[in-house]
Design a protein around this motif. Structure first.
Motif, short mmCIF file in Angstrom:
data_model
loop_
_atom_site.label_atom_id
_atom_site.label_comp_id
_atom_site.label_asym_id
_atom_site.label_seq_id
_atom_site.Cartn_x
_atom_site.Cartn_y
_atom_site.Cartn_z
N LEU A 129 1.20 4.29 -2.87
CA LEU A 129 1.07 5.71 -2.59
C LEU A 129 2.28 6.51 -3.08
CD1 LEU A 129 -0.45 5.50 1.00
CD2 LEU A 129 -1.62 6.20 -1.10
N PHE A 155 -3.92 10.76 -4.96
CA PHE A 155 -4.39 10.71 -3.58
C PHE A 155 -3.65 11.75 -2.79
CE2 PHE A 155 -4.49 6.32 -5.19
CZ PHE A 155 -5.85 6.12 -5.22
N GLU A 158 -6.27 11.00 2.05
CA GLU A 158 -6.78 9.83 1.32
C GLU A 158 -5.84 8.66 1.47
OE1 GLU A 158 -9.35 7.56 -1.07
OE2 GLU A 158 -9.61 9.44 0.03
N ALA A 159 -4.53 8.93 1.42
CA ALA A 159 -3.55 7.85 1.57
C ALA A 159 -3.68 7.21 2.94
CB ALA A 159 -2.15 8.40 1.36
N ARG A 176 -6.28 7.15 4.79
CA ARG A 176 -7.54 6.40 4.86
C ARG A 176 -7.41 5.04 4.19
NH1 ARG A 176 -12.01 5.20 2.16
NH2 ARG A 176 -11.20 6.08 0.23
N ARG A 177 -6.72 5.03 3.02
CA ARG A 177 -6.54 3.75 2.32
C ARG A 177 -5.66 2.80 3.12
NH1 ARG A 177 -7.80 3.72 -3.20
NH2 ARG A 177 -9.56 5.14 -3.49
N VAL A 178 -4.60 3.35 3.73
CA VAL A 178 -3.73 2.49 4.54
C VAL A 178 -4.51 1.92 5.72
CG1 VAL A 178 -1.72 2.49 6.05
CG2 VAL A 178 -1.60 3.61 3.83
N ASP A 179 -5.31 2.79 6.38
CA ASP A 179 -6.11 2.31 7.51
C ASP A 179 -7.09 1.23 7.08
OD1 ASP A 179 -4.81 4.00 9.22
OD2 ASP A 179 -6.33 5.60 9.10
N LEU A 180 -7.68 1.43 5.89
CA LEU A 180 -8.63 0.44 5.38
C LEU A 180 -7.93 -0.88 5.11
CD1 LEU A 180 -11.47 -0.26 4.39
CD2 LEU A 180 -10.85 0.70 2.15
N LEU A 181 -6.72 -0.77 4.52
CA LEU A 181 -5.94 -1.96 4.22
C LEU A 181 -5.58 -2.70 5.50
CD1 LEU A 181 -4.62 -3.69 2.05
CD2 LEU A 181 -2.61 -2.21 2.19
N GLN A 234 -8.54 -4.54 6.73
CA GLN A 234 -8.76 -5.78 5.98
C GLN A 234 -7.80 -6.88 6.42
OE1 GLN A 234 -8.38 -4.56 1.91
NE2 GLN A 234 -10.45 -3.65 1.82
N ALA A 250 0.83 -1.21 0.00
CA ALA A 250 0.00 0.00 0.00
C ALA A 250 0.86 1.26 0.00
CB ALA A 250 -0.92 -0.02 1.23
#
Length: 264
Positions: free
Chosen positions: A16, A26, A30-31, A33-38, A41, A12
């Motif tokens: 970025l 991003f 946003e980055a 948020r994506r890392v947190d989402l990853l 998961q 991830a």
């Protein structure tokens, strides 16, 4: 598992840091948020794998528990089968003992009925006792004896024993003493105390060997011995009875019993 998580995070991060990211696809928020989402998961995947492993381990424990329970059930079935066999043996022994007990009570009842005939009453408990000087029971002796015998007829065997023993203490030289000793033995038999019953009848034979009750005492001893499953001793007692008192009614009963034993 940690290496996999780290790889995912690095993947991830590199995404970025790529040109696309440099071109502003991003922004920083946003980055993150994506890392947190990853990461979420990855955490979810980790949790799922942990739960699956726990379930597998639990299933294995359940299988072991089921195997142990089956083994215990099999052992219990074997124990139940063994106990059923013992119950069948004990039931058979109890039925045999009950039959002997009924035969003994029938013998007692027959003798009591004979006592109630005028001839037997004259021989054992005279209705009009002669004078004491003639060797017969006095009215007081006859009354005390009859009271004790009535307890036996009523089935109060413990009271009958006490009453007959009291009679012997009060009238040790009575002409009814041997009769009282005989009914002590029969009362013990009525209580299924066969050892004391045998001892009481043996005392009669030792103290009053020429008593009219001596043959009946030997027959009672044989009945008690047979109830105690001492068949050899019972057979020997019956043979001695026939030899010592050949003309007595008890000897006739002894011959019939020996004949019945031979047919078994």
């Amino acid at each position: 598992m940690r290496a996999r998580r780290l790889a995912l995070v690095l993947l991830a991060s590199s995404a970025l840091a790529s040109p696309a990211g440099a071109q502003g696809l991003f922004d920083d928020n946003e980055a993150r948020r994506r890392v947190d989402l990853l990461r979420q998961q990855v955490d979810a995947l980790q949790k799922s794998m942990d739960e699956r492993l726990a379930k597998i381990e639990g299933d294995a424990a359940d299988r072991r528990a089921i195997i142990e329970l089956a083994s215990q059930m099999e052992a219990l079935r074997a124990e139940v089968a063994r106990m059923r066999g013992q119950v069948e043996v004990l039931t058979n022994q109890l039925e045999t003992a009950d039959k002997r007990q009924k035969d003994l009570y029938l013998d007692i009842d027959t003798r009591l009925r004979k006592l109630e005939t005028p001839r037997e009453q004259q021989a054992v408990v005279p209705e009009k006792p002669p004078a004491p000087g003639e060797g017969e029971a006095s009215p007081g002796e006859a009354k005390a004896y009859q009271a004790a015998l009535d307890q036996f007829k009523l089935g109060n065997y413990a009271l009958a024993v006490s009453a007959m023993q009291g009679f012997l203490v009060t009238y040790p030289n009575s002409s009814l003493a041997s009769n009282a000793q005989y009914w002590i033995g029969m009362a013990y038999s009525g209580q299924r105390d066969y050892k004391n019953a045998i001892a009481a009848q043996q005392k009669l034979l030792e103290t009053w060997p020429n008593s009219a009750k001596a043959p009946d005492a030997m027959l009672s001893i044989a009945s008690a011995q047979e109830t105690l499953l001492d068949r050899k001793a019972a057979q020997k007692t019956l043979q001695e009875l026939i030899a010592r008192y050949p003309g007595s009614p008890a000897a006739t009963s002894a011959k019939q019993r020996l004949a019945a034993q031979t047919k078994r």
